[in-house]
Design an enzyme around this catalytic site. Structure first.
Site, PDB file in Angstrom:
ATOM      1  N   GLU A  52       0.824  -1.204   0.000  1.00  0.00           N
ATOM      2  CA  GLU A  52       0.000   0.000   0.000  1.00  0.00           C
ATOM      3  C   GLU A  52       0.861   1.258   0.000  1.00  0.00           C
ATOM      4  O   GLU A  52       0.570   2.221  -0.715  1.00  0.00           O
ATOM      5  CB  GLU A  52      -0.934   0.014   1.224  1.00  0.00           C
ATOM      6  CG  GLU A  52      -1.881  -1.155   1.288  1.00  0.00           C
ATOM      7  CD  GLU A  52      -1.346  -2.360   2.057  1.00  0.00           C
ATOM      8  OE1 GLU A  52      -2.161  -3.160   2.517  1.00  0.00           O
ATOM      9  OE2 GLU A  52      -0.107  -2.506   2.181  1.00  0.00           O
ATOM     10  N   SER A  77      -5.190  -7.648   3.941  1.00  0.00           N
ATOM     11  CA  SER A  77      -5.705  -6.696   4.929  1.00  0.00           C
ATOM     12  C   SER A  77      -4.588  -5.747   5.387  1.00  0.00           C
ATOM     13  O   SER A  77      -3.498  -6.193   5.743  1.00  0.00           O
ATOM     14  CB  SER A  77      -6.253  -7.493   6.124  1.00  0.00           C
ATOM     15  OG  SER A  77      -6.849  -6.663   7.075  1.00  0.00           O
TER      16      SER A  77
END
Length: 145
Positions: A52, A77
């Protein structure tokens, strides 16, 4: 699997092919990928280049309004660090490939108003399960164990 999660999965596969951790991410604004990345901690000797973070870095410096209209896709996640960046930049939506191999900070994101959708991708899960089984020491390093 939609095209954006597929792009995130392509990034994860690229990271694995480079000897890294197979987590990929894309930042999407108005149905267009504006940043893509994969976990490059191993390849770059970095302490922060999770998938990310790499996607955000590769998107470059953007006006706050762009982040507030974007969706972040990630194969796994998001951890507390990546969740903090999501909150800092006001990204309102996160699409997660899977959270069975690792449950990140999804509840914190939801509590702060971020829409988190888990698509429960078997492909994302299988990729991570193989990696964790093959290289547990590297995986444990990445998640701080």
């Amino acid at each position: 699997m939609d095209e954006f999660m597929e792009a995130a999965l392509e990034e994860a596969r690229q990271g694995l092919s480079e000897g890294g951790i197979p987590i990929g991410s894309v930042l999407v604004h108005r149905e267009r990928i504006i940043g893509r990345g994969h976990n490059r901690r191993v390849q770059s000797g970095s302490v922060i280049l999770h998938g990310e973070m790499d996607a955000l870095e590769n998107a470059g410096r953007l006006p706050a309004s762009v982040y507030r209209e974007s969706t972040l896709y990630t194969t796994l996640s998001p951890c507390p660090m990546c969740s903090g960046a999501i909150l800092l930049y006001g990204i309102p939506r996160v699409i997660v490939g899977e959270n069975r191999t690792f449950m990140g900070d999804e509840e914190r994101l939801r509590a702060r108003g971020v829409s988190v959708t888990v698509v429960d991708s078997r492909e994302c899960e299988a990729l991570m399960r193989r990696f964790i089984s093959d290289t547990p020491e590297l995986w444990n390093e990445d998640i701080g164990d």
